[in-house]
Design a protein around this motif. Structure first.
Motif, short mmCIF file in Angstrom:
data_model
loop_
_atom_site.label_atom_id
_atom_site.label_comp_id
_atom_site.label_asym_id
_atom_site.label_seq_id
_atom_site.Cartn_x
_atom_site.Cartn_y
_atom_site.Cartn_z
N VAL A 59 0.77 -1.14 -0.12
CA VAL A 59 0.06 0.05 0.01
C VAL A 59 0.89 1.14 -0.13
CG1 VAL A 59 -1.69 1.19 1.29
CG2 VAL A 59 -1.85 -1.39 1.58
N VAL A 60 0.64 2.17 -0.79
CA VAL A 60 1.26 3.39 -1.11
C VAL A 60 0.31 4.36 -0.88
CG1 VAL A 60 2.81 4.85 -2.56
CG2 VAL A 60 2.97 2.16 -2.75
N THR A 61 0.71 5.61 -0.25
CA THR A 61 -0.32 6.63 0.13
C THR A 61 0.09 7.96 -0.12
OG1 THR A 61 -1.74 7.50 1.84
CG2 THR A 61 0.09 6.62 2.62
N SER A 62 -0.71 8.93 -0.35
CA SER A 62 -0.40 10.33 -0.15
C SER A 62 -0.10 10.62 1.37
CB SER A 62 -1.72 11.33 -0.47
OG SER A 62 -1.70 12.46 0.07
N PRO A 63 0.64 11.52 1.54
CA PRO A 63 1.09 11.95 2.98
C PRO A 63 -0.32 12.83 3.83
CG PRO A 63 2.13 13.38 1.43
CD PRO A 63 1.57 12.47 0.61
N CYS A 67 -5.68 10.13 3.38
CA CYS A 67 -5.47 9.14 2.66
C CYS A 67 -4.64 8.12 3.54
CB CYS A 67 -4.51 9.63 1.43
SG CYS A 67 -5.34 10.53 0.19
N HIS A 68 -3.73 8.86 4.31
CA HIS A 68 -2.66 8.07 5.22
C HIS A 68 -3.28 7.10 5.95
CE1 HIS A 68 0.60 7.26 8.24
NE2 HIS A 68 1.02 6.79 6.99
N LEU A 82 3.42 -0.45 4.25
CA LEU A 82 2.72 0.82 3.78
C LEU A 82 3.80 1.80 3.54
CD1 LEU A 82 0.45 2.97 3.57
CD2 LEU A 82 0.89 3.04 6.15
N ARG A 83 4.04 2.63 2.51
CA ARG A 83 4.74 3.43 2.41
C ARG A 83 4.25 4.97 1.87
NH1 ARG A 83 7.10 4.48 -2.63
NH2 ARG A 83 6.68 2.60 -4.12
N ILE A 84 4.62 6.09 2.22
CA ILE A 84 4.19 7.27 1.78
C ILE A 84 5.07 7.89 0.43
CG2 ILE A 84 4.06 9.76 2.29
CD1 ILE A 84 3.73 8.95 5.22
N THR A 152 -5.15 7.72 -2.95
CA THR A 152 -4.96 9.12 -3.37
C THR A 152 -6.08 9.89 -3.36
OG1 THR A 152 -3.67 10.34 -4.88
CG2 THR A 152 -4.96 8.38 -5.79
N HIS A 153 -6.15 10.91 -4.31
CA HIS A 153 -7.16 12.13 -4.34
C HIS A 153 -7.78 11.96 -5.91
CE1 HIS A 153 -5.32 13.59 -0.57
NE2 HIS A 153 -4.20 13.17 -1.28
N ALA A 154 -8.91 12.70 -5.70
CA ALA A 154 -9.56 12.78 -7.02
C ALA A 154 -8.81 13.50 -8.02
CB ALA A 154 -10.91 13.71 -6.95
N GLY A 155 -8.06 14.38 -7.80
CA GLY A 155 -7.07 15.33 -8.87
C GLY A 155 -5.97 14.14 -9.50
N ILE A 156 -5.61 13.31 -8.70
CA ILE A 156 -4.63 12.42 -9.09
C ILE A 156 -5.22 11.44 -9.96
CG2 ILE A 156 -2.87 10.60 -8.68
CD1 ILE A 156 -1.94 13.33 -7.99
#
Length: 185
Positions: A59-63, A67-68, A82-84, A152-156
């Protein structure tokens, strides 16, 4: 594809992009990089997603915490690393952050709409800058162990789709807690 489907064309799944759950913010507020509290349904949504998402290797996430914290809940439930990745953060809307969209001066909105990719009337990041870092993050994620879940986010999500499907994707909605399967090479 949104939701819980399988990728088209039989290709392997490289990345699953997951939009965060609904944050605690009033409707109609611009909040790109603003770090918001989680909405009241977070625990139930996180548990549902941990059960419903396809298998992933990491799992990778936005900071940002919206999201985190979701990524942490899923990684913990599935015993995954998990990583940011800061490239997965939402667009920086500069002085528009925390302002109701209908309170932003019309001339600024019009300037942004006239050159969506390159205008910066808010003083923050351009859409092109966000799209460039989103593409770099996606390319790196697709080259690693797969499938990977990126929270992540809608923009991404819109940036990834605009790169793949064309500019009409900038207007496509991506509901909270929905995911997008990105086929592998």
């Amino acid at each position: 594809m949104l939701g819980g489907g399988v990728p088209a064309g039989g290709a392997g799944v490289a990345v699953i992009l997951l939009r965060h759950t609904r944050p605690a913010v009033a409707e109609g507020v611009c909040y790109g990089r603003t770090d918001l509290d989680l909405g009241p349904c977070f625990a139930a949504e996180a548990a549902r997603l941990a059960d419903a998402l396809p298998p992933v290797t990491q799992v990778v996430t936005s900071p940002l915490s919206r999201c985190h914290r979701l990524a942490q809940a899923i990684a913990t439930a599935r015993a995954l690393p998990l990583r940011i990745d800061p490239r997965l953060i939402e667009m920086d809307f500069g002085r528009w952050e925390g302002v109701a969209w209908d309170a932003i001066p019309r001339a600024e909105i019009d300037a942004w709409a006239a050159d969506l990719l390159h205008a910066r009337p808010h003083g923050g990041e351009t859409v092109a800058e966000m799209a460039t870092r989103a593409a770099a993050a996606l390319a790196d994620l697709a080259r690693g162990p797969s499938p990977v879940l990126a929270v992540t986010h809608a923009g991404i999500l819109k940036a990834v789709h605009a790169t793949r499907d064309g500019p009409e994707a900038w207007h496509r909605p991506f509901p909270f807690a929905s995911w997008q399967v990105i086929d592998g090479p």
